[in-house]
Scaffold this active site. Sequence first.
Site, PDB file in Angstrom:
ATOM      1  N   ARG A 109      -1.051  -4.935  -6.310  1.00  0.00           N
ATOM      2  CA  ARG A 109      -0.699  -6.357  -6.284  1.00  0.00           C
ATOM      3  C   ARG A 109       0.613  -6.601  -7.017  1.00  0.00           C
ATOM      4  O   ARG A 109       0.753  -6.243  -8.180  1.00  0.00           O
ATOM      5  CB  ARG A 109      -1.791  -7.197  -6.942  1.00  0.00           C
ATOM      6  CG  ARG A 109      -3.134  -7.166  -6.251  1.00  0.00           C
ATOM      7  CD  ARG A 109      -4.080  -8.214  -6.854  1.00  0.00           C
ATOM      8  NE  ARG A 109      -5.460  -7.904  -6.491  1.00  0.00           N
ATOM      9  CZ  ARG A 109      -6.332  -7.342  -7.307  1.00  0.00           C
ATOM     10  NH1 ARG A 109      -5.976  -7.051  -8.555  1.00  0.00           N
ATOM     11  NH2 ARG A 109      -7.548  -7.079  -6.908  1.00  0.00           N
TER      12      ARG A 109
ATOM     13  N   GLU B 258      -1.630   0.082   8.262  1.00  0.00           N
ATOM     14  CA  GLU B 258      -2.640  -0.774   8.875  1.00  0.00           C
ATOM     15  C   GLU B 258      -2.032  -1.665   9.949  1.00  0.00           C
ATOM     16  O   GLU B 258      -0.810  -1.818  10.037  1.00  0.00           O
ATOM     17  CB  GLU B 258      -3.322  -1.640   7.812  1.00  0.00           C
ATOM     18  CG  GLU B 258      -2.387  -2.580   7.077  1.00  0.00           C
ATOM     19  CD  GLU B 258      -3.044  -3.219   5.848  1.00  0.00           C
ATOM     20  OE1 GLU B 258      -4.076  -2.714   5.370  1.00  0.00           O
ATOM     21  OE2 GLU B 258      -2.488  -4.222   5.358  1.00  0.00           O
TER      22      GLU B 258
ATOM     23  N   HIS C 151       3.386  -7.445   1.861  1.00  0.00           N
ATOM     24  CA  HIS C 151       2.768  -8.399   2.774  1.00  0.00           C
ATOM     25  C   HIS C 151       1.765  -9.300   2.045  1.00  0.00           C
ATOM     26  O   HIS C 151       1.323  -8.998   0.935  1.00  0.00           O
ATOM     27  CB  HIS C 151       2.067  -7.670   3.928  1.00  0.00           C
ATOM     28  CG  HIS C 151       0.993  -6.720   3.481  1.00  0.00           C
ATOM     29  ND1 HIS C 151       1.266  -5.438   3.065  1.00  0.00           N
ATOM     30  CD2 HIS C 151      -0.357  -6.856   3.377  1.00  0.00           C
ATOM     31  CE1 HIS C 151       0.132  -4.816   2.738  1.00  0.00           C
ATOM     32  NE2 HIS C 151      -0.853  -5.678   2.921  1.00  0.00           N
TER      33      HIS C 151
ATOM     34  N   HIS D  99       0.840  -1.194   0.000  1.00  0.00           N
ATOM     35  CA  HIS D  99       0.000   0.000   0.000  1.00  0.00           C
ATOM     36  C   HIS D  99       0.880   1.251   0.000  1.00  0.00           C
ATOM     37  O   HIS D  99       1.927   1.280   0.659  1.00  0.00           O
ATOM     38  CB  HIS D  99      -0.904   0.036   1.239  1.00  0.00           C
ATOM     39  CG  HIS D  99      -1.708  -1.215   1.427  1.00  0.00           C
ATOM     40  ND1 HIS D  99      -2.545  -1.710   0.460  1.00  0.00           N
ATOM     41  CD2 HIS D  99      -1.786  -2.067   2.477  1.00  0.00           C
ATOM     42  CE1 HIS D  99      -3.126  -2.819   0.909  1.00  0.00           C
ATOM     43  NE2 HIS D  99      -2.672  -3.059   2.131  1.00  0.00           N
TER      44      HIS D  99
END
Length: 324
Positions: free
Chosen positions: A197, A119, A177, A101
């Site tokens: 992605r 996050e 991740h 991200h």
Amino acid sequence: MHIPLRFEPFMRPMVWGGRRLGEVLGKPLPTKEPYGESWEISDHRLHRSVIAAGPGAGQSLRQLMETERSALLGEAAAAHEIFPWLVKFLDARDWLSVQVHPDDEAVGRLCPGDGGKTEAWFVLAADPGSRIYAGLVPGTNNATLRAALEAGTVAKCLHHFEPRPGDCVFLPAGTVHAVGGGVLMAEVQQTSDATFRLFDWNRRDAHGKSRTLHIEEALACIDWTRGPVKPIRTQTSASRGRLQQTLVDCPFFHLEFVRESVPLACGGDGRLQVWIVVAGKGHWDLHGREEEIWRGQAWLLPAALSETWCRPDPELDLLRCTLP
């Protein structure tokens, strides 16, 4: 703005999802598809959460941000046009793509109109053999990761571990991740859906189509200085009774694990909080009426909340997220 708020969940089918959001957390699964996400609190344009019950039932979080922002966010109101967090539960029965991200700077170049996405995950359940991939192994750089992408060996470039319930994983924007193999999690993140992605495990849908990759965008926003990310272990199995443990303290949220078996006061300090119930049950004492609390709920506690009592029955485990 003077009572805790709960919102209707927004269920998202995902190719990597399962059925545990319904089976374990009691979420409504309207079709037989695999469901990967339950958005509990969201002001993202993709979905605006709606209050589920009580005096404000039917109002959206967007409406509250437009008309009650100061009461909702307190002194932080001037800094936020959009509610600062997106709160979810995730069921990763299969594998999420290897992804990254962007941060607040990179998102303007690579995904205009969305926000940066730092996050934190909290593991509720994990099957034997499940994995979390988080961070790069030492020595990985742009060239070695590109070579691994071409060879289909990306996993060798990623630090990984077998998660267990009570693990917290902090993923600042720019951290590569993935997760899968049967992991049920809660997630707190900045309000954003910006995801690039890198690799999707060579997966194809029923029609033989693969999902779109965003290799150049992902490589452009990776933080190459971020090495292996290790889990923050909570003492959930070792301790009964009262427990409070800081998990994450970053510019976007302060996240704590709390276990309590006696009445717990909240509100009255002028700060926004979200409580995510990860185990147990209890009820709110709302000045003459009660509201049940149980596993799988997320409650928004406005900054203007007057002192309110939460009464565990007999014990309650929760994640307490506070706006710095």
